[in-house]
Design a protein around this motif. Structure first.
Motif, PDB file in Angstrom:
ATOM      1  N   UNK A 106      -2.649   7.701  10.907  1.00  0.00           N
ATOM      2  CA  UNK A 106      -2.494   7.616  12.366  1.00  0.00           C
ATOM      3  C   UNK A 106      -2.271   6.167  12.787  1.00  0.00           C
ATOM      4  N   UNK A 107      -3.008   5.251  12.151  1.00  0.00           N
ATOM      5  CA  UNK A 107      -2.887   3.836  12.477  1.00  0.00           C
ATOM      6  C   UNK A 107      -1.468   3.335  12.193  1.00  0.00           C
ATOM      7  N   UNK A 108      -0.879   3.842  11.106  1.00  0.00           N
ATOM      8  CA  UNK A 108       0.486   3.433  10.759  1.00  0.00           C
ATOM      9  C   UNK A 108       1.541   4.291  11.472  1.00  0.00           C
ATOM     10  N   UNK A 109       1.073   5.246  12.270  1.00  0.00           N
ATOM     11  CA  UNK A 109       1.966   6.158  13.015  1.00  0.00           C
ATOM     12  C   UNK A 109       2.885   6.943  12.087  1.00  0.00           C
ATOM     13  N   UNK A 110       2.309   7.435  10.982  1.00  0.00           N
ATOM     14  CA  UNK A 110       3.062   8.262  10.034  1.00  0.00           C
ATOM     15  C   UNK A 110       2.210   9.477   9.686  1.00  0.00           C
ATOM     16  N   UNK A 111       2.792  10.428   8.963  1.00  0.00           N
ATOM     17  CA  UNK A 111       2.002  11.586   8.535  1.00  0.00           C
ATOM     18  C   UNK A 111       1.263  11.220   7.253  1.00  0.00           C
ATOM     19  N   UNK A 112       0.239  12.018   6.927  1.00  0.00           N
ATOM     20  CA  UNK A 112      -0.541  11.738   5.719  1.00  0.00           C
ATOM     21  C   UNK A 112       0.327  11.819   4.461  1.00  0.00           C
ATOM     22  N   UNK A 113       1.333  12.711   4.508  1.00  0.00           N
ATOM     23  CA  UNK A 113       2.229  12.851   3.355  1.00  0.00           C
ATOM     24  C   UNK A 113       3.051  11.594   3.102  1.00  0.00           C
ATOM     25  N   UNK A 114       3.325  10.874   4.180  1.00  0.00           N
ATOM     26  CA  UNK A 114       4.158   9.673   4.051  1.00  0.00           C
ATOM     27  C   UNK A 114       3.353   8.442   3.607  1.00  0.00           C
ATOM     28  N   UNK A 115       2.017   8.620   3.572  1.00  0.00           N
ATOM     29  CA  UNK A 115       1.135   7.477   3.326  1.00  0.00           C
ATOM     30  C   UNK A 115       1.412   6.770   1.984  1.00  0.00           C
ATOM     31  N   UNK A 116       1.473   7.505   0.856  1.00  0.00           N
ATOM     32  CA  UNK A 116       1.683   6.806  -0.422  1.00  0.00           C
ATOM     33  C   UNK A 116       2.934   5.920  -0.425  1.00  0.00           C
ATOM     34  N   UNK A 117       4.065   6.453   0.023  1.00  0.00           N
ATOM     35  CA  UNK A 117       5.305   5.671   0.025  1.00  0.00           C
ATOM     36  C   UNK A 117       5.171   4.464   0.954  1.00  0.00           C
ATOM     37  N   UNK A 118       4.492   4.676   2.067  1.00  0.00           N
ATOM     38  CA  UNK A 118       4.325   3.591   3.028  1.00  0.00           C
ATOM     39  C   UNK A 118       3.473   2.464   2.423  1.00  0.00           C
ATOM     40  N   UNK A 119       2.400   2.862   1.760  1.00  0.00           N
ATOM     41  CA  UNK A 119       1.508   1.872   1.131  1.00  0.00           C
ATOM     42  C   UNK A 119       2.260   1.095   0.047  1.00  0.00           C
ATOM     43  N   UNK A 120       3.148   1.788  -0.674  1.00  0.00           N
ATOM     44  CA  UNK A 120       3.911   1.151  -1.750  1.00  0.00           C
ATOM     45  C   UNK A 120       4.896   0.109  -1.211  1.00  0.00           C
ATOM     46  N   UNK A 121       5.054   0.042   0.107  1.00  0.00           N
ATOM     47  CA  UNK A 121       5.968  -0.928   0.710  1.00  0.00           C
ATOM     48  C   UNK A 121       5.280  -2.193   1.206  1.00  0.00           C
ATOM     49  N   UNK A 122       3.955  -2.307   0.967  1.00  0.00           N
ATOM     50  CA  UNK A 122       3.240  -3.522   1.401  1.00  0.00           C
ATOM     51  C   UNK A 122       3.503  -4.665   0.437  1.00  0.00           C
ATOM     52  N   UNK A 123       3.356  -5.934   0.883  1.00  0.00           N
ATOM     53  CA  UNK A 123       3.125  -6.423   2.247  1.00  0.00           C
ATOM     54  C   UNK A 123       4.297  -6.077   3.185  1.00  0.00           C
ATOM     55  N   UNK A 124       3.968  -5.853   4.456  1.00  0.00           N
ATOM     56  CA  UNK A 124       4.946  -5.426   5.455  1.00  0.00           C
ATOM     57  C   UNK A 124       4.805  -6.264   6.720  1.00  0.00           C
ATOM     58  N   UNK A 125       5.900  -6.282   7.488  1.00  0.00           N
ATOM     59  CA  UNK A 125       5.809  -6.850   8.833  1.00  0.00           C
ATOM     60  C   UNK A 125       5.280  -5.749   9.747  1.00  0.00           C
ATOM     61  N   UNK A 126       4.168  -6.019  10.411  1.00  0.00           N
ATOM     62  CA  UNK A 126       3.615  -5.031  11.348  1.00  0.00           C
ATOM     63  C   UNK A 126       3.652  -5.624  12.746  1.00  0.00           C
ATOM     64  N   UNK A 127       4.191  -4.841  13.663  1.00  0.00           N
ATOM     65  CA  UNK A 127       4.379  -5.281  15.038  1.00  0.00           C
ATOM     66  C   UNK A 127       3.053  -5.716  15.677  1.00  0.00           C
ATOM     67  N   UNK A 128       1.970  -4.922  15.427  1.00  0.00           N
ATOM     68  CA  UNK A 128       0.663  -5.234  16.032  1.00  0.00           C
ATOM     69  C   UNK A 128       0.180  -6.628  15.639  1.00  0.00           C
ATOM     70  N   UNK A 129       0.573  -7.059  14.455  1.00  0.00           N
ATOM     71  CA  UNK A 129       0.079  -8.344  13.954  1.00  0.00           C
ATOM     72  C   UNK A 129       1.074  -9.469  14.215  1.00  0.00           C
ATOM     73  N   UNK A 130       2.300  -9.089  14.531  1.00  0.00           N
ATOM     74  CA  UNK A 130       3.380 -10.055  14.727  1.00  0.00           C
ATOM     75  C   UNK A 130       3.552 -10.938  13.498  1.00  0.00           C
ATOM     76  N   UNK A 165      -4.696   2.668  -4.163  1.00  0.00           N
ATOM     77  CA  UNK A 165      -4.661   3.708  -5.202  1.00  0.00           C
ATOM     78  C   UNK A 165      -4.107   5.022  -4.664  1.00  0.00           C
ATOM     79  N   UNK A 166      -4.077   5.173  -3.338  1.00  0.00           N
ATOM     80  CA  UNK A 166      -3.465   6.376  -2.755  1.00  0.00           C
ATOM     81  C   UNK A 166      -1.985   6.435  -3.126  1.00  0.00           C
ATOM     82  N   UNK A 167      -1.417   5.282  -3.471  1.00  0.00           N
ATOM     83  CA  UNK A 167       0.000   5.219  -3.856  1.00  0.00           C
ATOM     84  C   UNK A 167       0.183   5.201  -5.372  1.00  0.00           C
ATOM     85  N   UNK A 168      -0.862   5.528  -6.126  1.00  0.00           N
ATOM     86  CA  UNK A 168      -0.735   5.536  -7.588  1.00  0.00           C
ATOM     87  C   UNK A 168       0.400   6.455  -8.024  1.00  0.00           C
ATOM     88  N   UNK A 169       1.223   5.974  -8.940  1.00  0.00           N
ATOM     89  CA  UNK A 169       2.339   6.779  -9.423  1.00  0.00           C
ATOM     90  C   UNK A 169       3.615   6.561  -8.623  1.00  0.00           C
TER      91      UNK A 169
END
Lengths: 111, 257, 156
Positions: free
Chosen positions: B66-90, B127-131
């Motif tokens: 919810x914090x990343x404004x994505x679905x739980x299914x999208x979480x692993x792929x999203x985590x695998x893209x860190x470090x990221x530019x996040x708007x909230x943090x500028x 580890x949610x993005x393992x694999x």
């Protein structure tokens, strides 16, 4: 918090009755030998090591261990165990300063 | 060649460098035995603790998604893209900093980046993005481009009284050379894929460490002033290492000497 | 120290060395004494009641030839055994021959283990032999040993 300082793992995750599975117990513990000096204070760090571990399955003792200070920090204990019905697998461990803890896990064979 | 010798000499001042590798070469059987240790990694305890902390302070995986404004299914792929530019943090942030933001949003005092609670929770989240393969995009926007450039600069810039840079010991030319009995690791996707295998249990330290914390270890040893965790340079270095290991499958927690 | 005393001591050490050549007295002098210190010979006697153990290929001891870090050395012991009520492995003892307290762990198994295997990680102060002593239900003892070279160093 102490329950979060140890972990029981059974492999494979799913098993049948009568199957022999691998069980591992891991615990966060300094395993201080009592012969090491603190780098800053130069004082001897008092001994504190796990000195006994007991594996039980539905109240029956499966394996007991006398442990000495030469096991690595955050030690790991791995052996096998025969699955013999539903119930509880539990590990009791104590250390040389008299601390005693228990950790357990449900055993649920499939078929 | 001349250059290699010069590097070797300045290294020799910090640690003793030798290329007499066969003396310490590990057999395949030994390597396999160390690889098997991953099955019972003491860091599994810390990662499990991290899972409970994530539940308690961040609302678990649902809260994170919810914090990343994505679905739980999208979480692993999203985590695998860190470090990221996040708007909230500028700014470009590591996963640990994102978790700090979420803790704050949930009304909790964020764990310090160097705290073991943060190491545990951050490791669980990764580890949610393992694999899943590391899929950083350094061309995603100008912030990512800048972070990568800063990371590369930090990696290559000679600093400290010995005039060493990360590159002095981690360039393709010196990989495999032996420094105080340890082979110089390949940090990229053909070698250790460091960004995919950290956070890891560090056996010599008996604790779970993050990639940025590992950078600090090298800075300390090579007499480079230690850069704080989460600073733009550190995040830049993480971006740089992640790009080097891009495409490698995430396997957290790692297990390192 | 008197020359004669020195030779007397040397003689005493030599008899120990004949049993366990790994012991070097230079090391012994450096080490602080720990409460559990026990030599390999004494531990072997205590475990086997003086009977000693027979080297056997039934005991498979897996340790690295070269440990990349003496603080965490993986050890796995597996014993060929049916693990039935009448014929099973009663105990697996892991000993680090040159550590001040040579004993690492005594593992008491039962037929309910199903398989005679135990794995852990130990600390080795130095290059030395690691030995597994196995107690069988018929009262006999088997053993296996392997040398582990310990390297130190690294950066960071």
């Amino acid at each position: 918090m102490s329950s979060r300082k140890s972990l029981i793992k059974i492999k494979p995750n799913s098993y049948k009755d009568g199957e022999i599975v691998k069980v591992s117990f891991m615990v966060m513990h300094p395993m201080e030998t009592g012969m090491r000096k603190d780098k800053t204070t130069k004082e001897i760090i008092p001994a504190k090591y796990v000195n006994s571990v007991k594996f039980e399955y539905n109240g029956k003792v499966i394996t007991t261990m006398n442990v000495w200070e030469s096991l690595s920090t955050n030690p790991v204990f791995t052996t096998y165990m025969k699955i013999n019905g539903e119930g509880k697998f539990s590990v009791t461990y104590s250390d040389s300063t008299g601390e005693v803890h228990e950790k357990s896990m449900k055993i649920k064979p499939k078929g | 060649m001349k250059n290699t010798i010069k590097i070797a000499l300045s290294l020799a001042l910090v640690c003793s460098l030798s290329y007499a590798s066969e003396q310490f070469a590990m057999s395949d059987a030994d390597r396999e035995m160390y690889a098997e240790m991953l099955e019972d990694n003491p860091a599994d305890i810390m990662v499990a603790n991290g899972g409970e902390l994530l539940e308690e302070f961040c609302g678990g995986e649902a809260g994170l998604a919810a914090f990343f404004k994505i679905s739980e299914d999208e979480l692993p792929a999203y985590i695998a893209g860190f470090p990221r530019y996040l708007e909230e943090f500028k700014q470009v942030v590591g996963l640990d900093q994102a978790l700090q933001g979420l803790m704050h949003k949930n009304g909790h005092k964020p764990f310090a980046l160097k705290s073991s609670d943060m190491f545990d929770m951050g490791s669980y989240a990764k580890s949610l993005a393992n694999g899943v393969k590391l899929q950083i995009d350094i061309d995603a926007n100008k912030h990512m481009k800048e972070a990568y450039a800063l990371g590369k600069l930090t990696f290559e810039q000679k600093r400290g009284s010995r005039g060493l840079s990360c590159l002095s010991c981690h360039s393709p030319q010196v990989i495999g050379g032996i420094l105080r009995t340890q082979p110089l690791p390949d940090i990229g996707s053909n070698g250790n894929a460091s960004a995919a295998t950290w956070p890891a249990y560090r056996m010599t330290k008996s604790s779970l460490r993050t990639l940025q914390r590992r950078f600090q270890g090298c800075m300390n040893n090579a007499l480079l002033a230690v850069i704080p965790l989460g600073s733009p340079e550190m995040v830049g270095l993480e971006v740089y290492f992640t790009q080097e290991a891009k495409g490698s499958e995430i396997a957290i927690p790692g297990l390192k000497r | 120290m008197q020359r004669r005393d020195f030779f007397k001591q040397l003689g005493a050490v030599a008899t120990i060395a004949a049993i366990s050549p790994a012991i070097s007295f230079a090391d012994e002098a450096k080490k602080p004494k720990g409460p559990n210190d026990l030599s390999f010979k004494a531990a072997l006697d205590a475990i086997t009641g003086g009977k000693g153990a027979v080297e056997s290929s039934k005991v498979s001891l897996k340790v690295p030839e070269i440990a990349e870090n003496g603080a965490v050395v993986p050890v796995t012991v597996e014993v060929e055994s049916p693990m039935t009520d009448s014929d099973y492995v009663k105990a697996i003892h892991i000993l680090a021959t040159k550590n001040a307290n040579t004993r690492c762990i005594d593992v008491h198994l039962t037929p309910a283990n199903g398989k005679a295997m135990f794995a852990t990680r130990i600390k080795l102060g130095d290059t030395q032999d690691v030995t597994a002593i196995v107690a069988l239900s018929d009262g006999t003892f088997l053993s296996a040993s392997q040398n582990v070279k310990v390297t130190i160093g690294g950066c960071g």
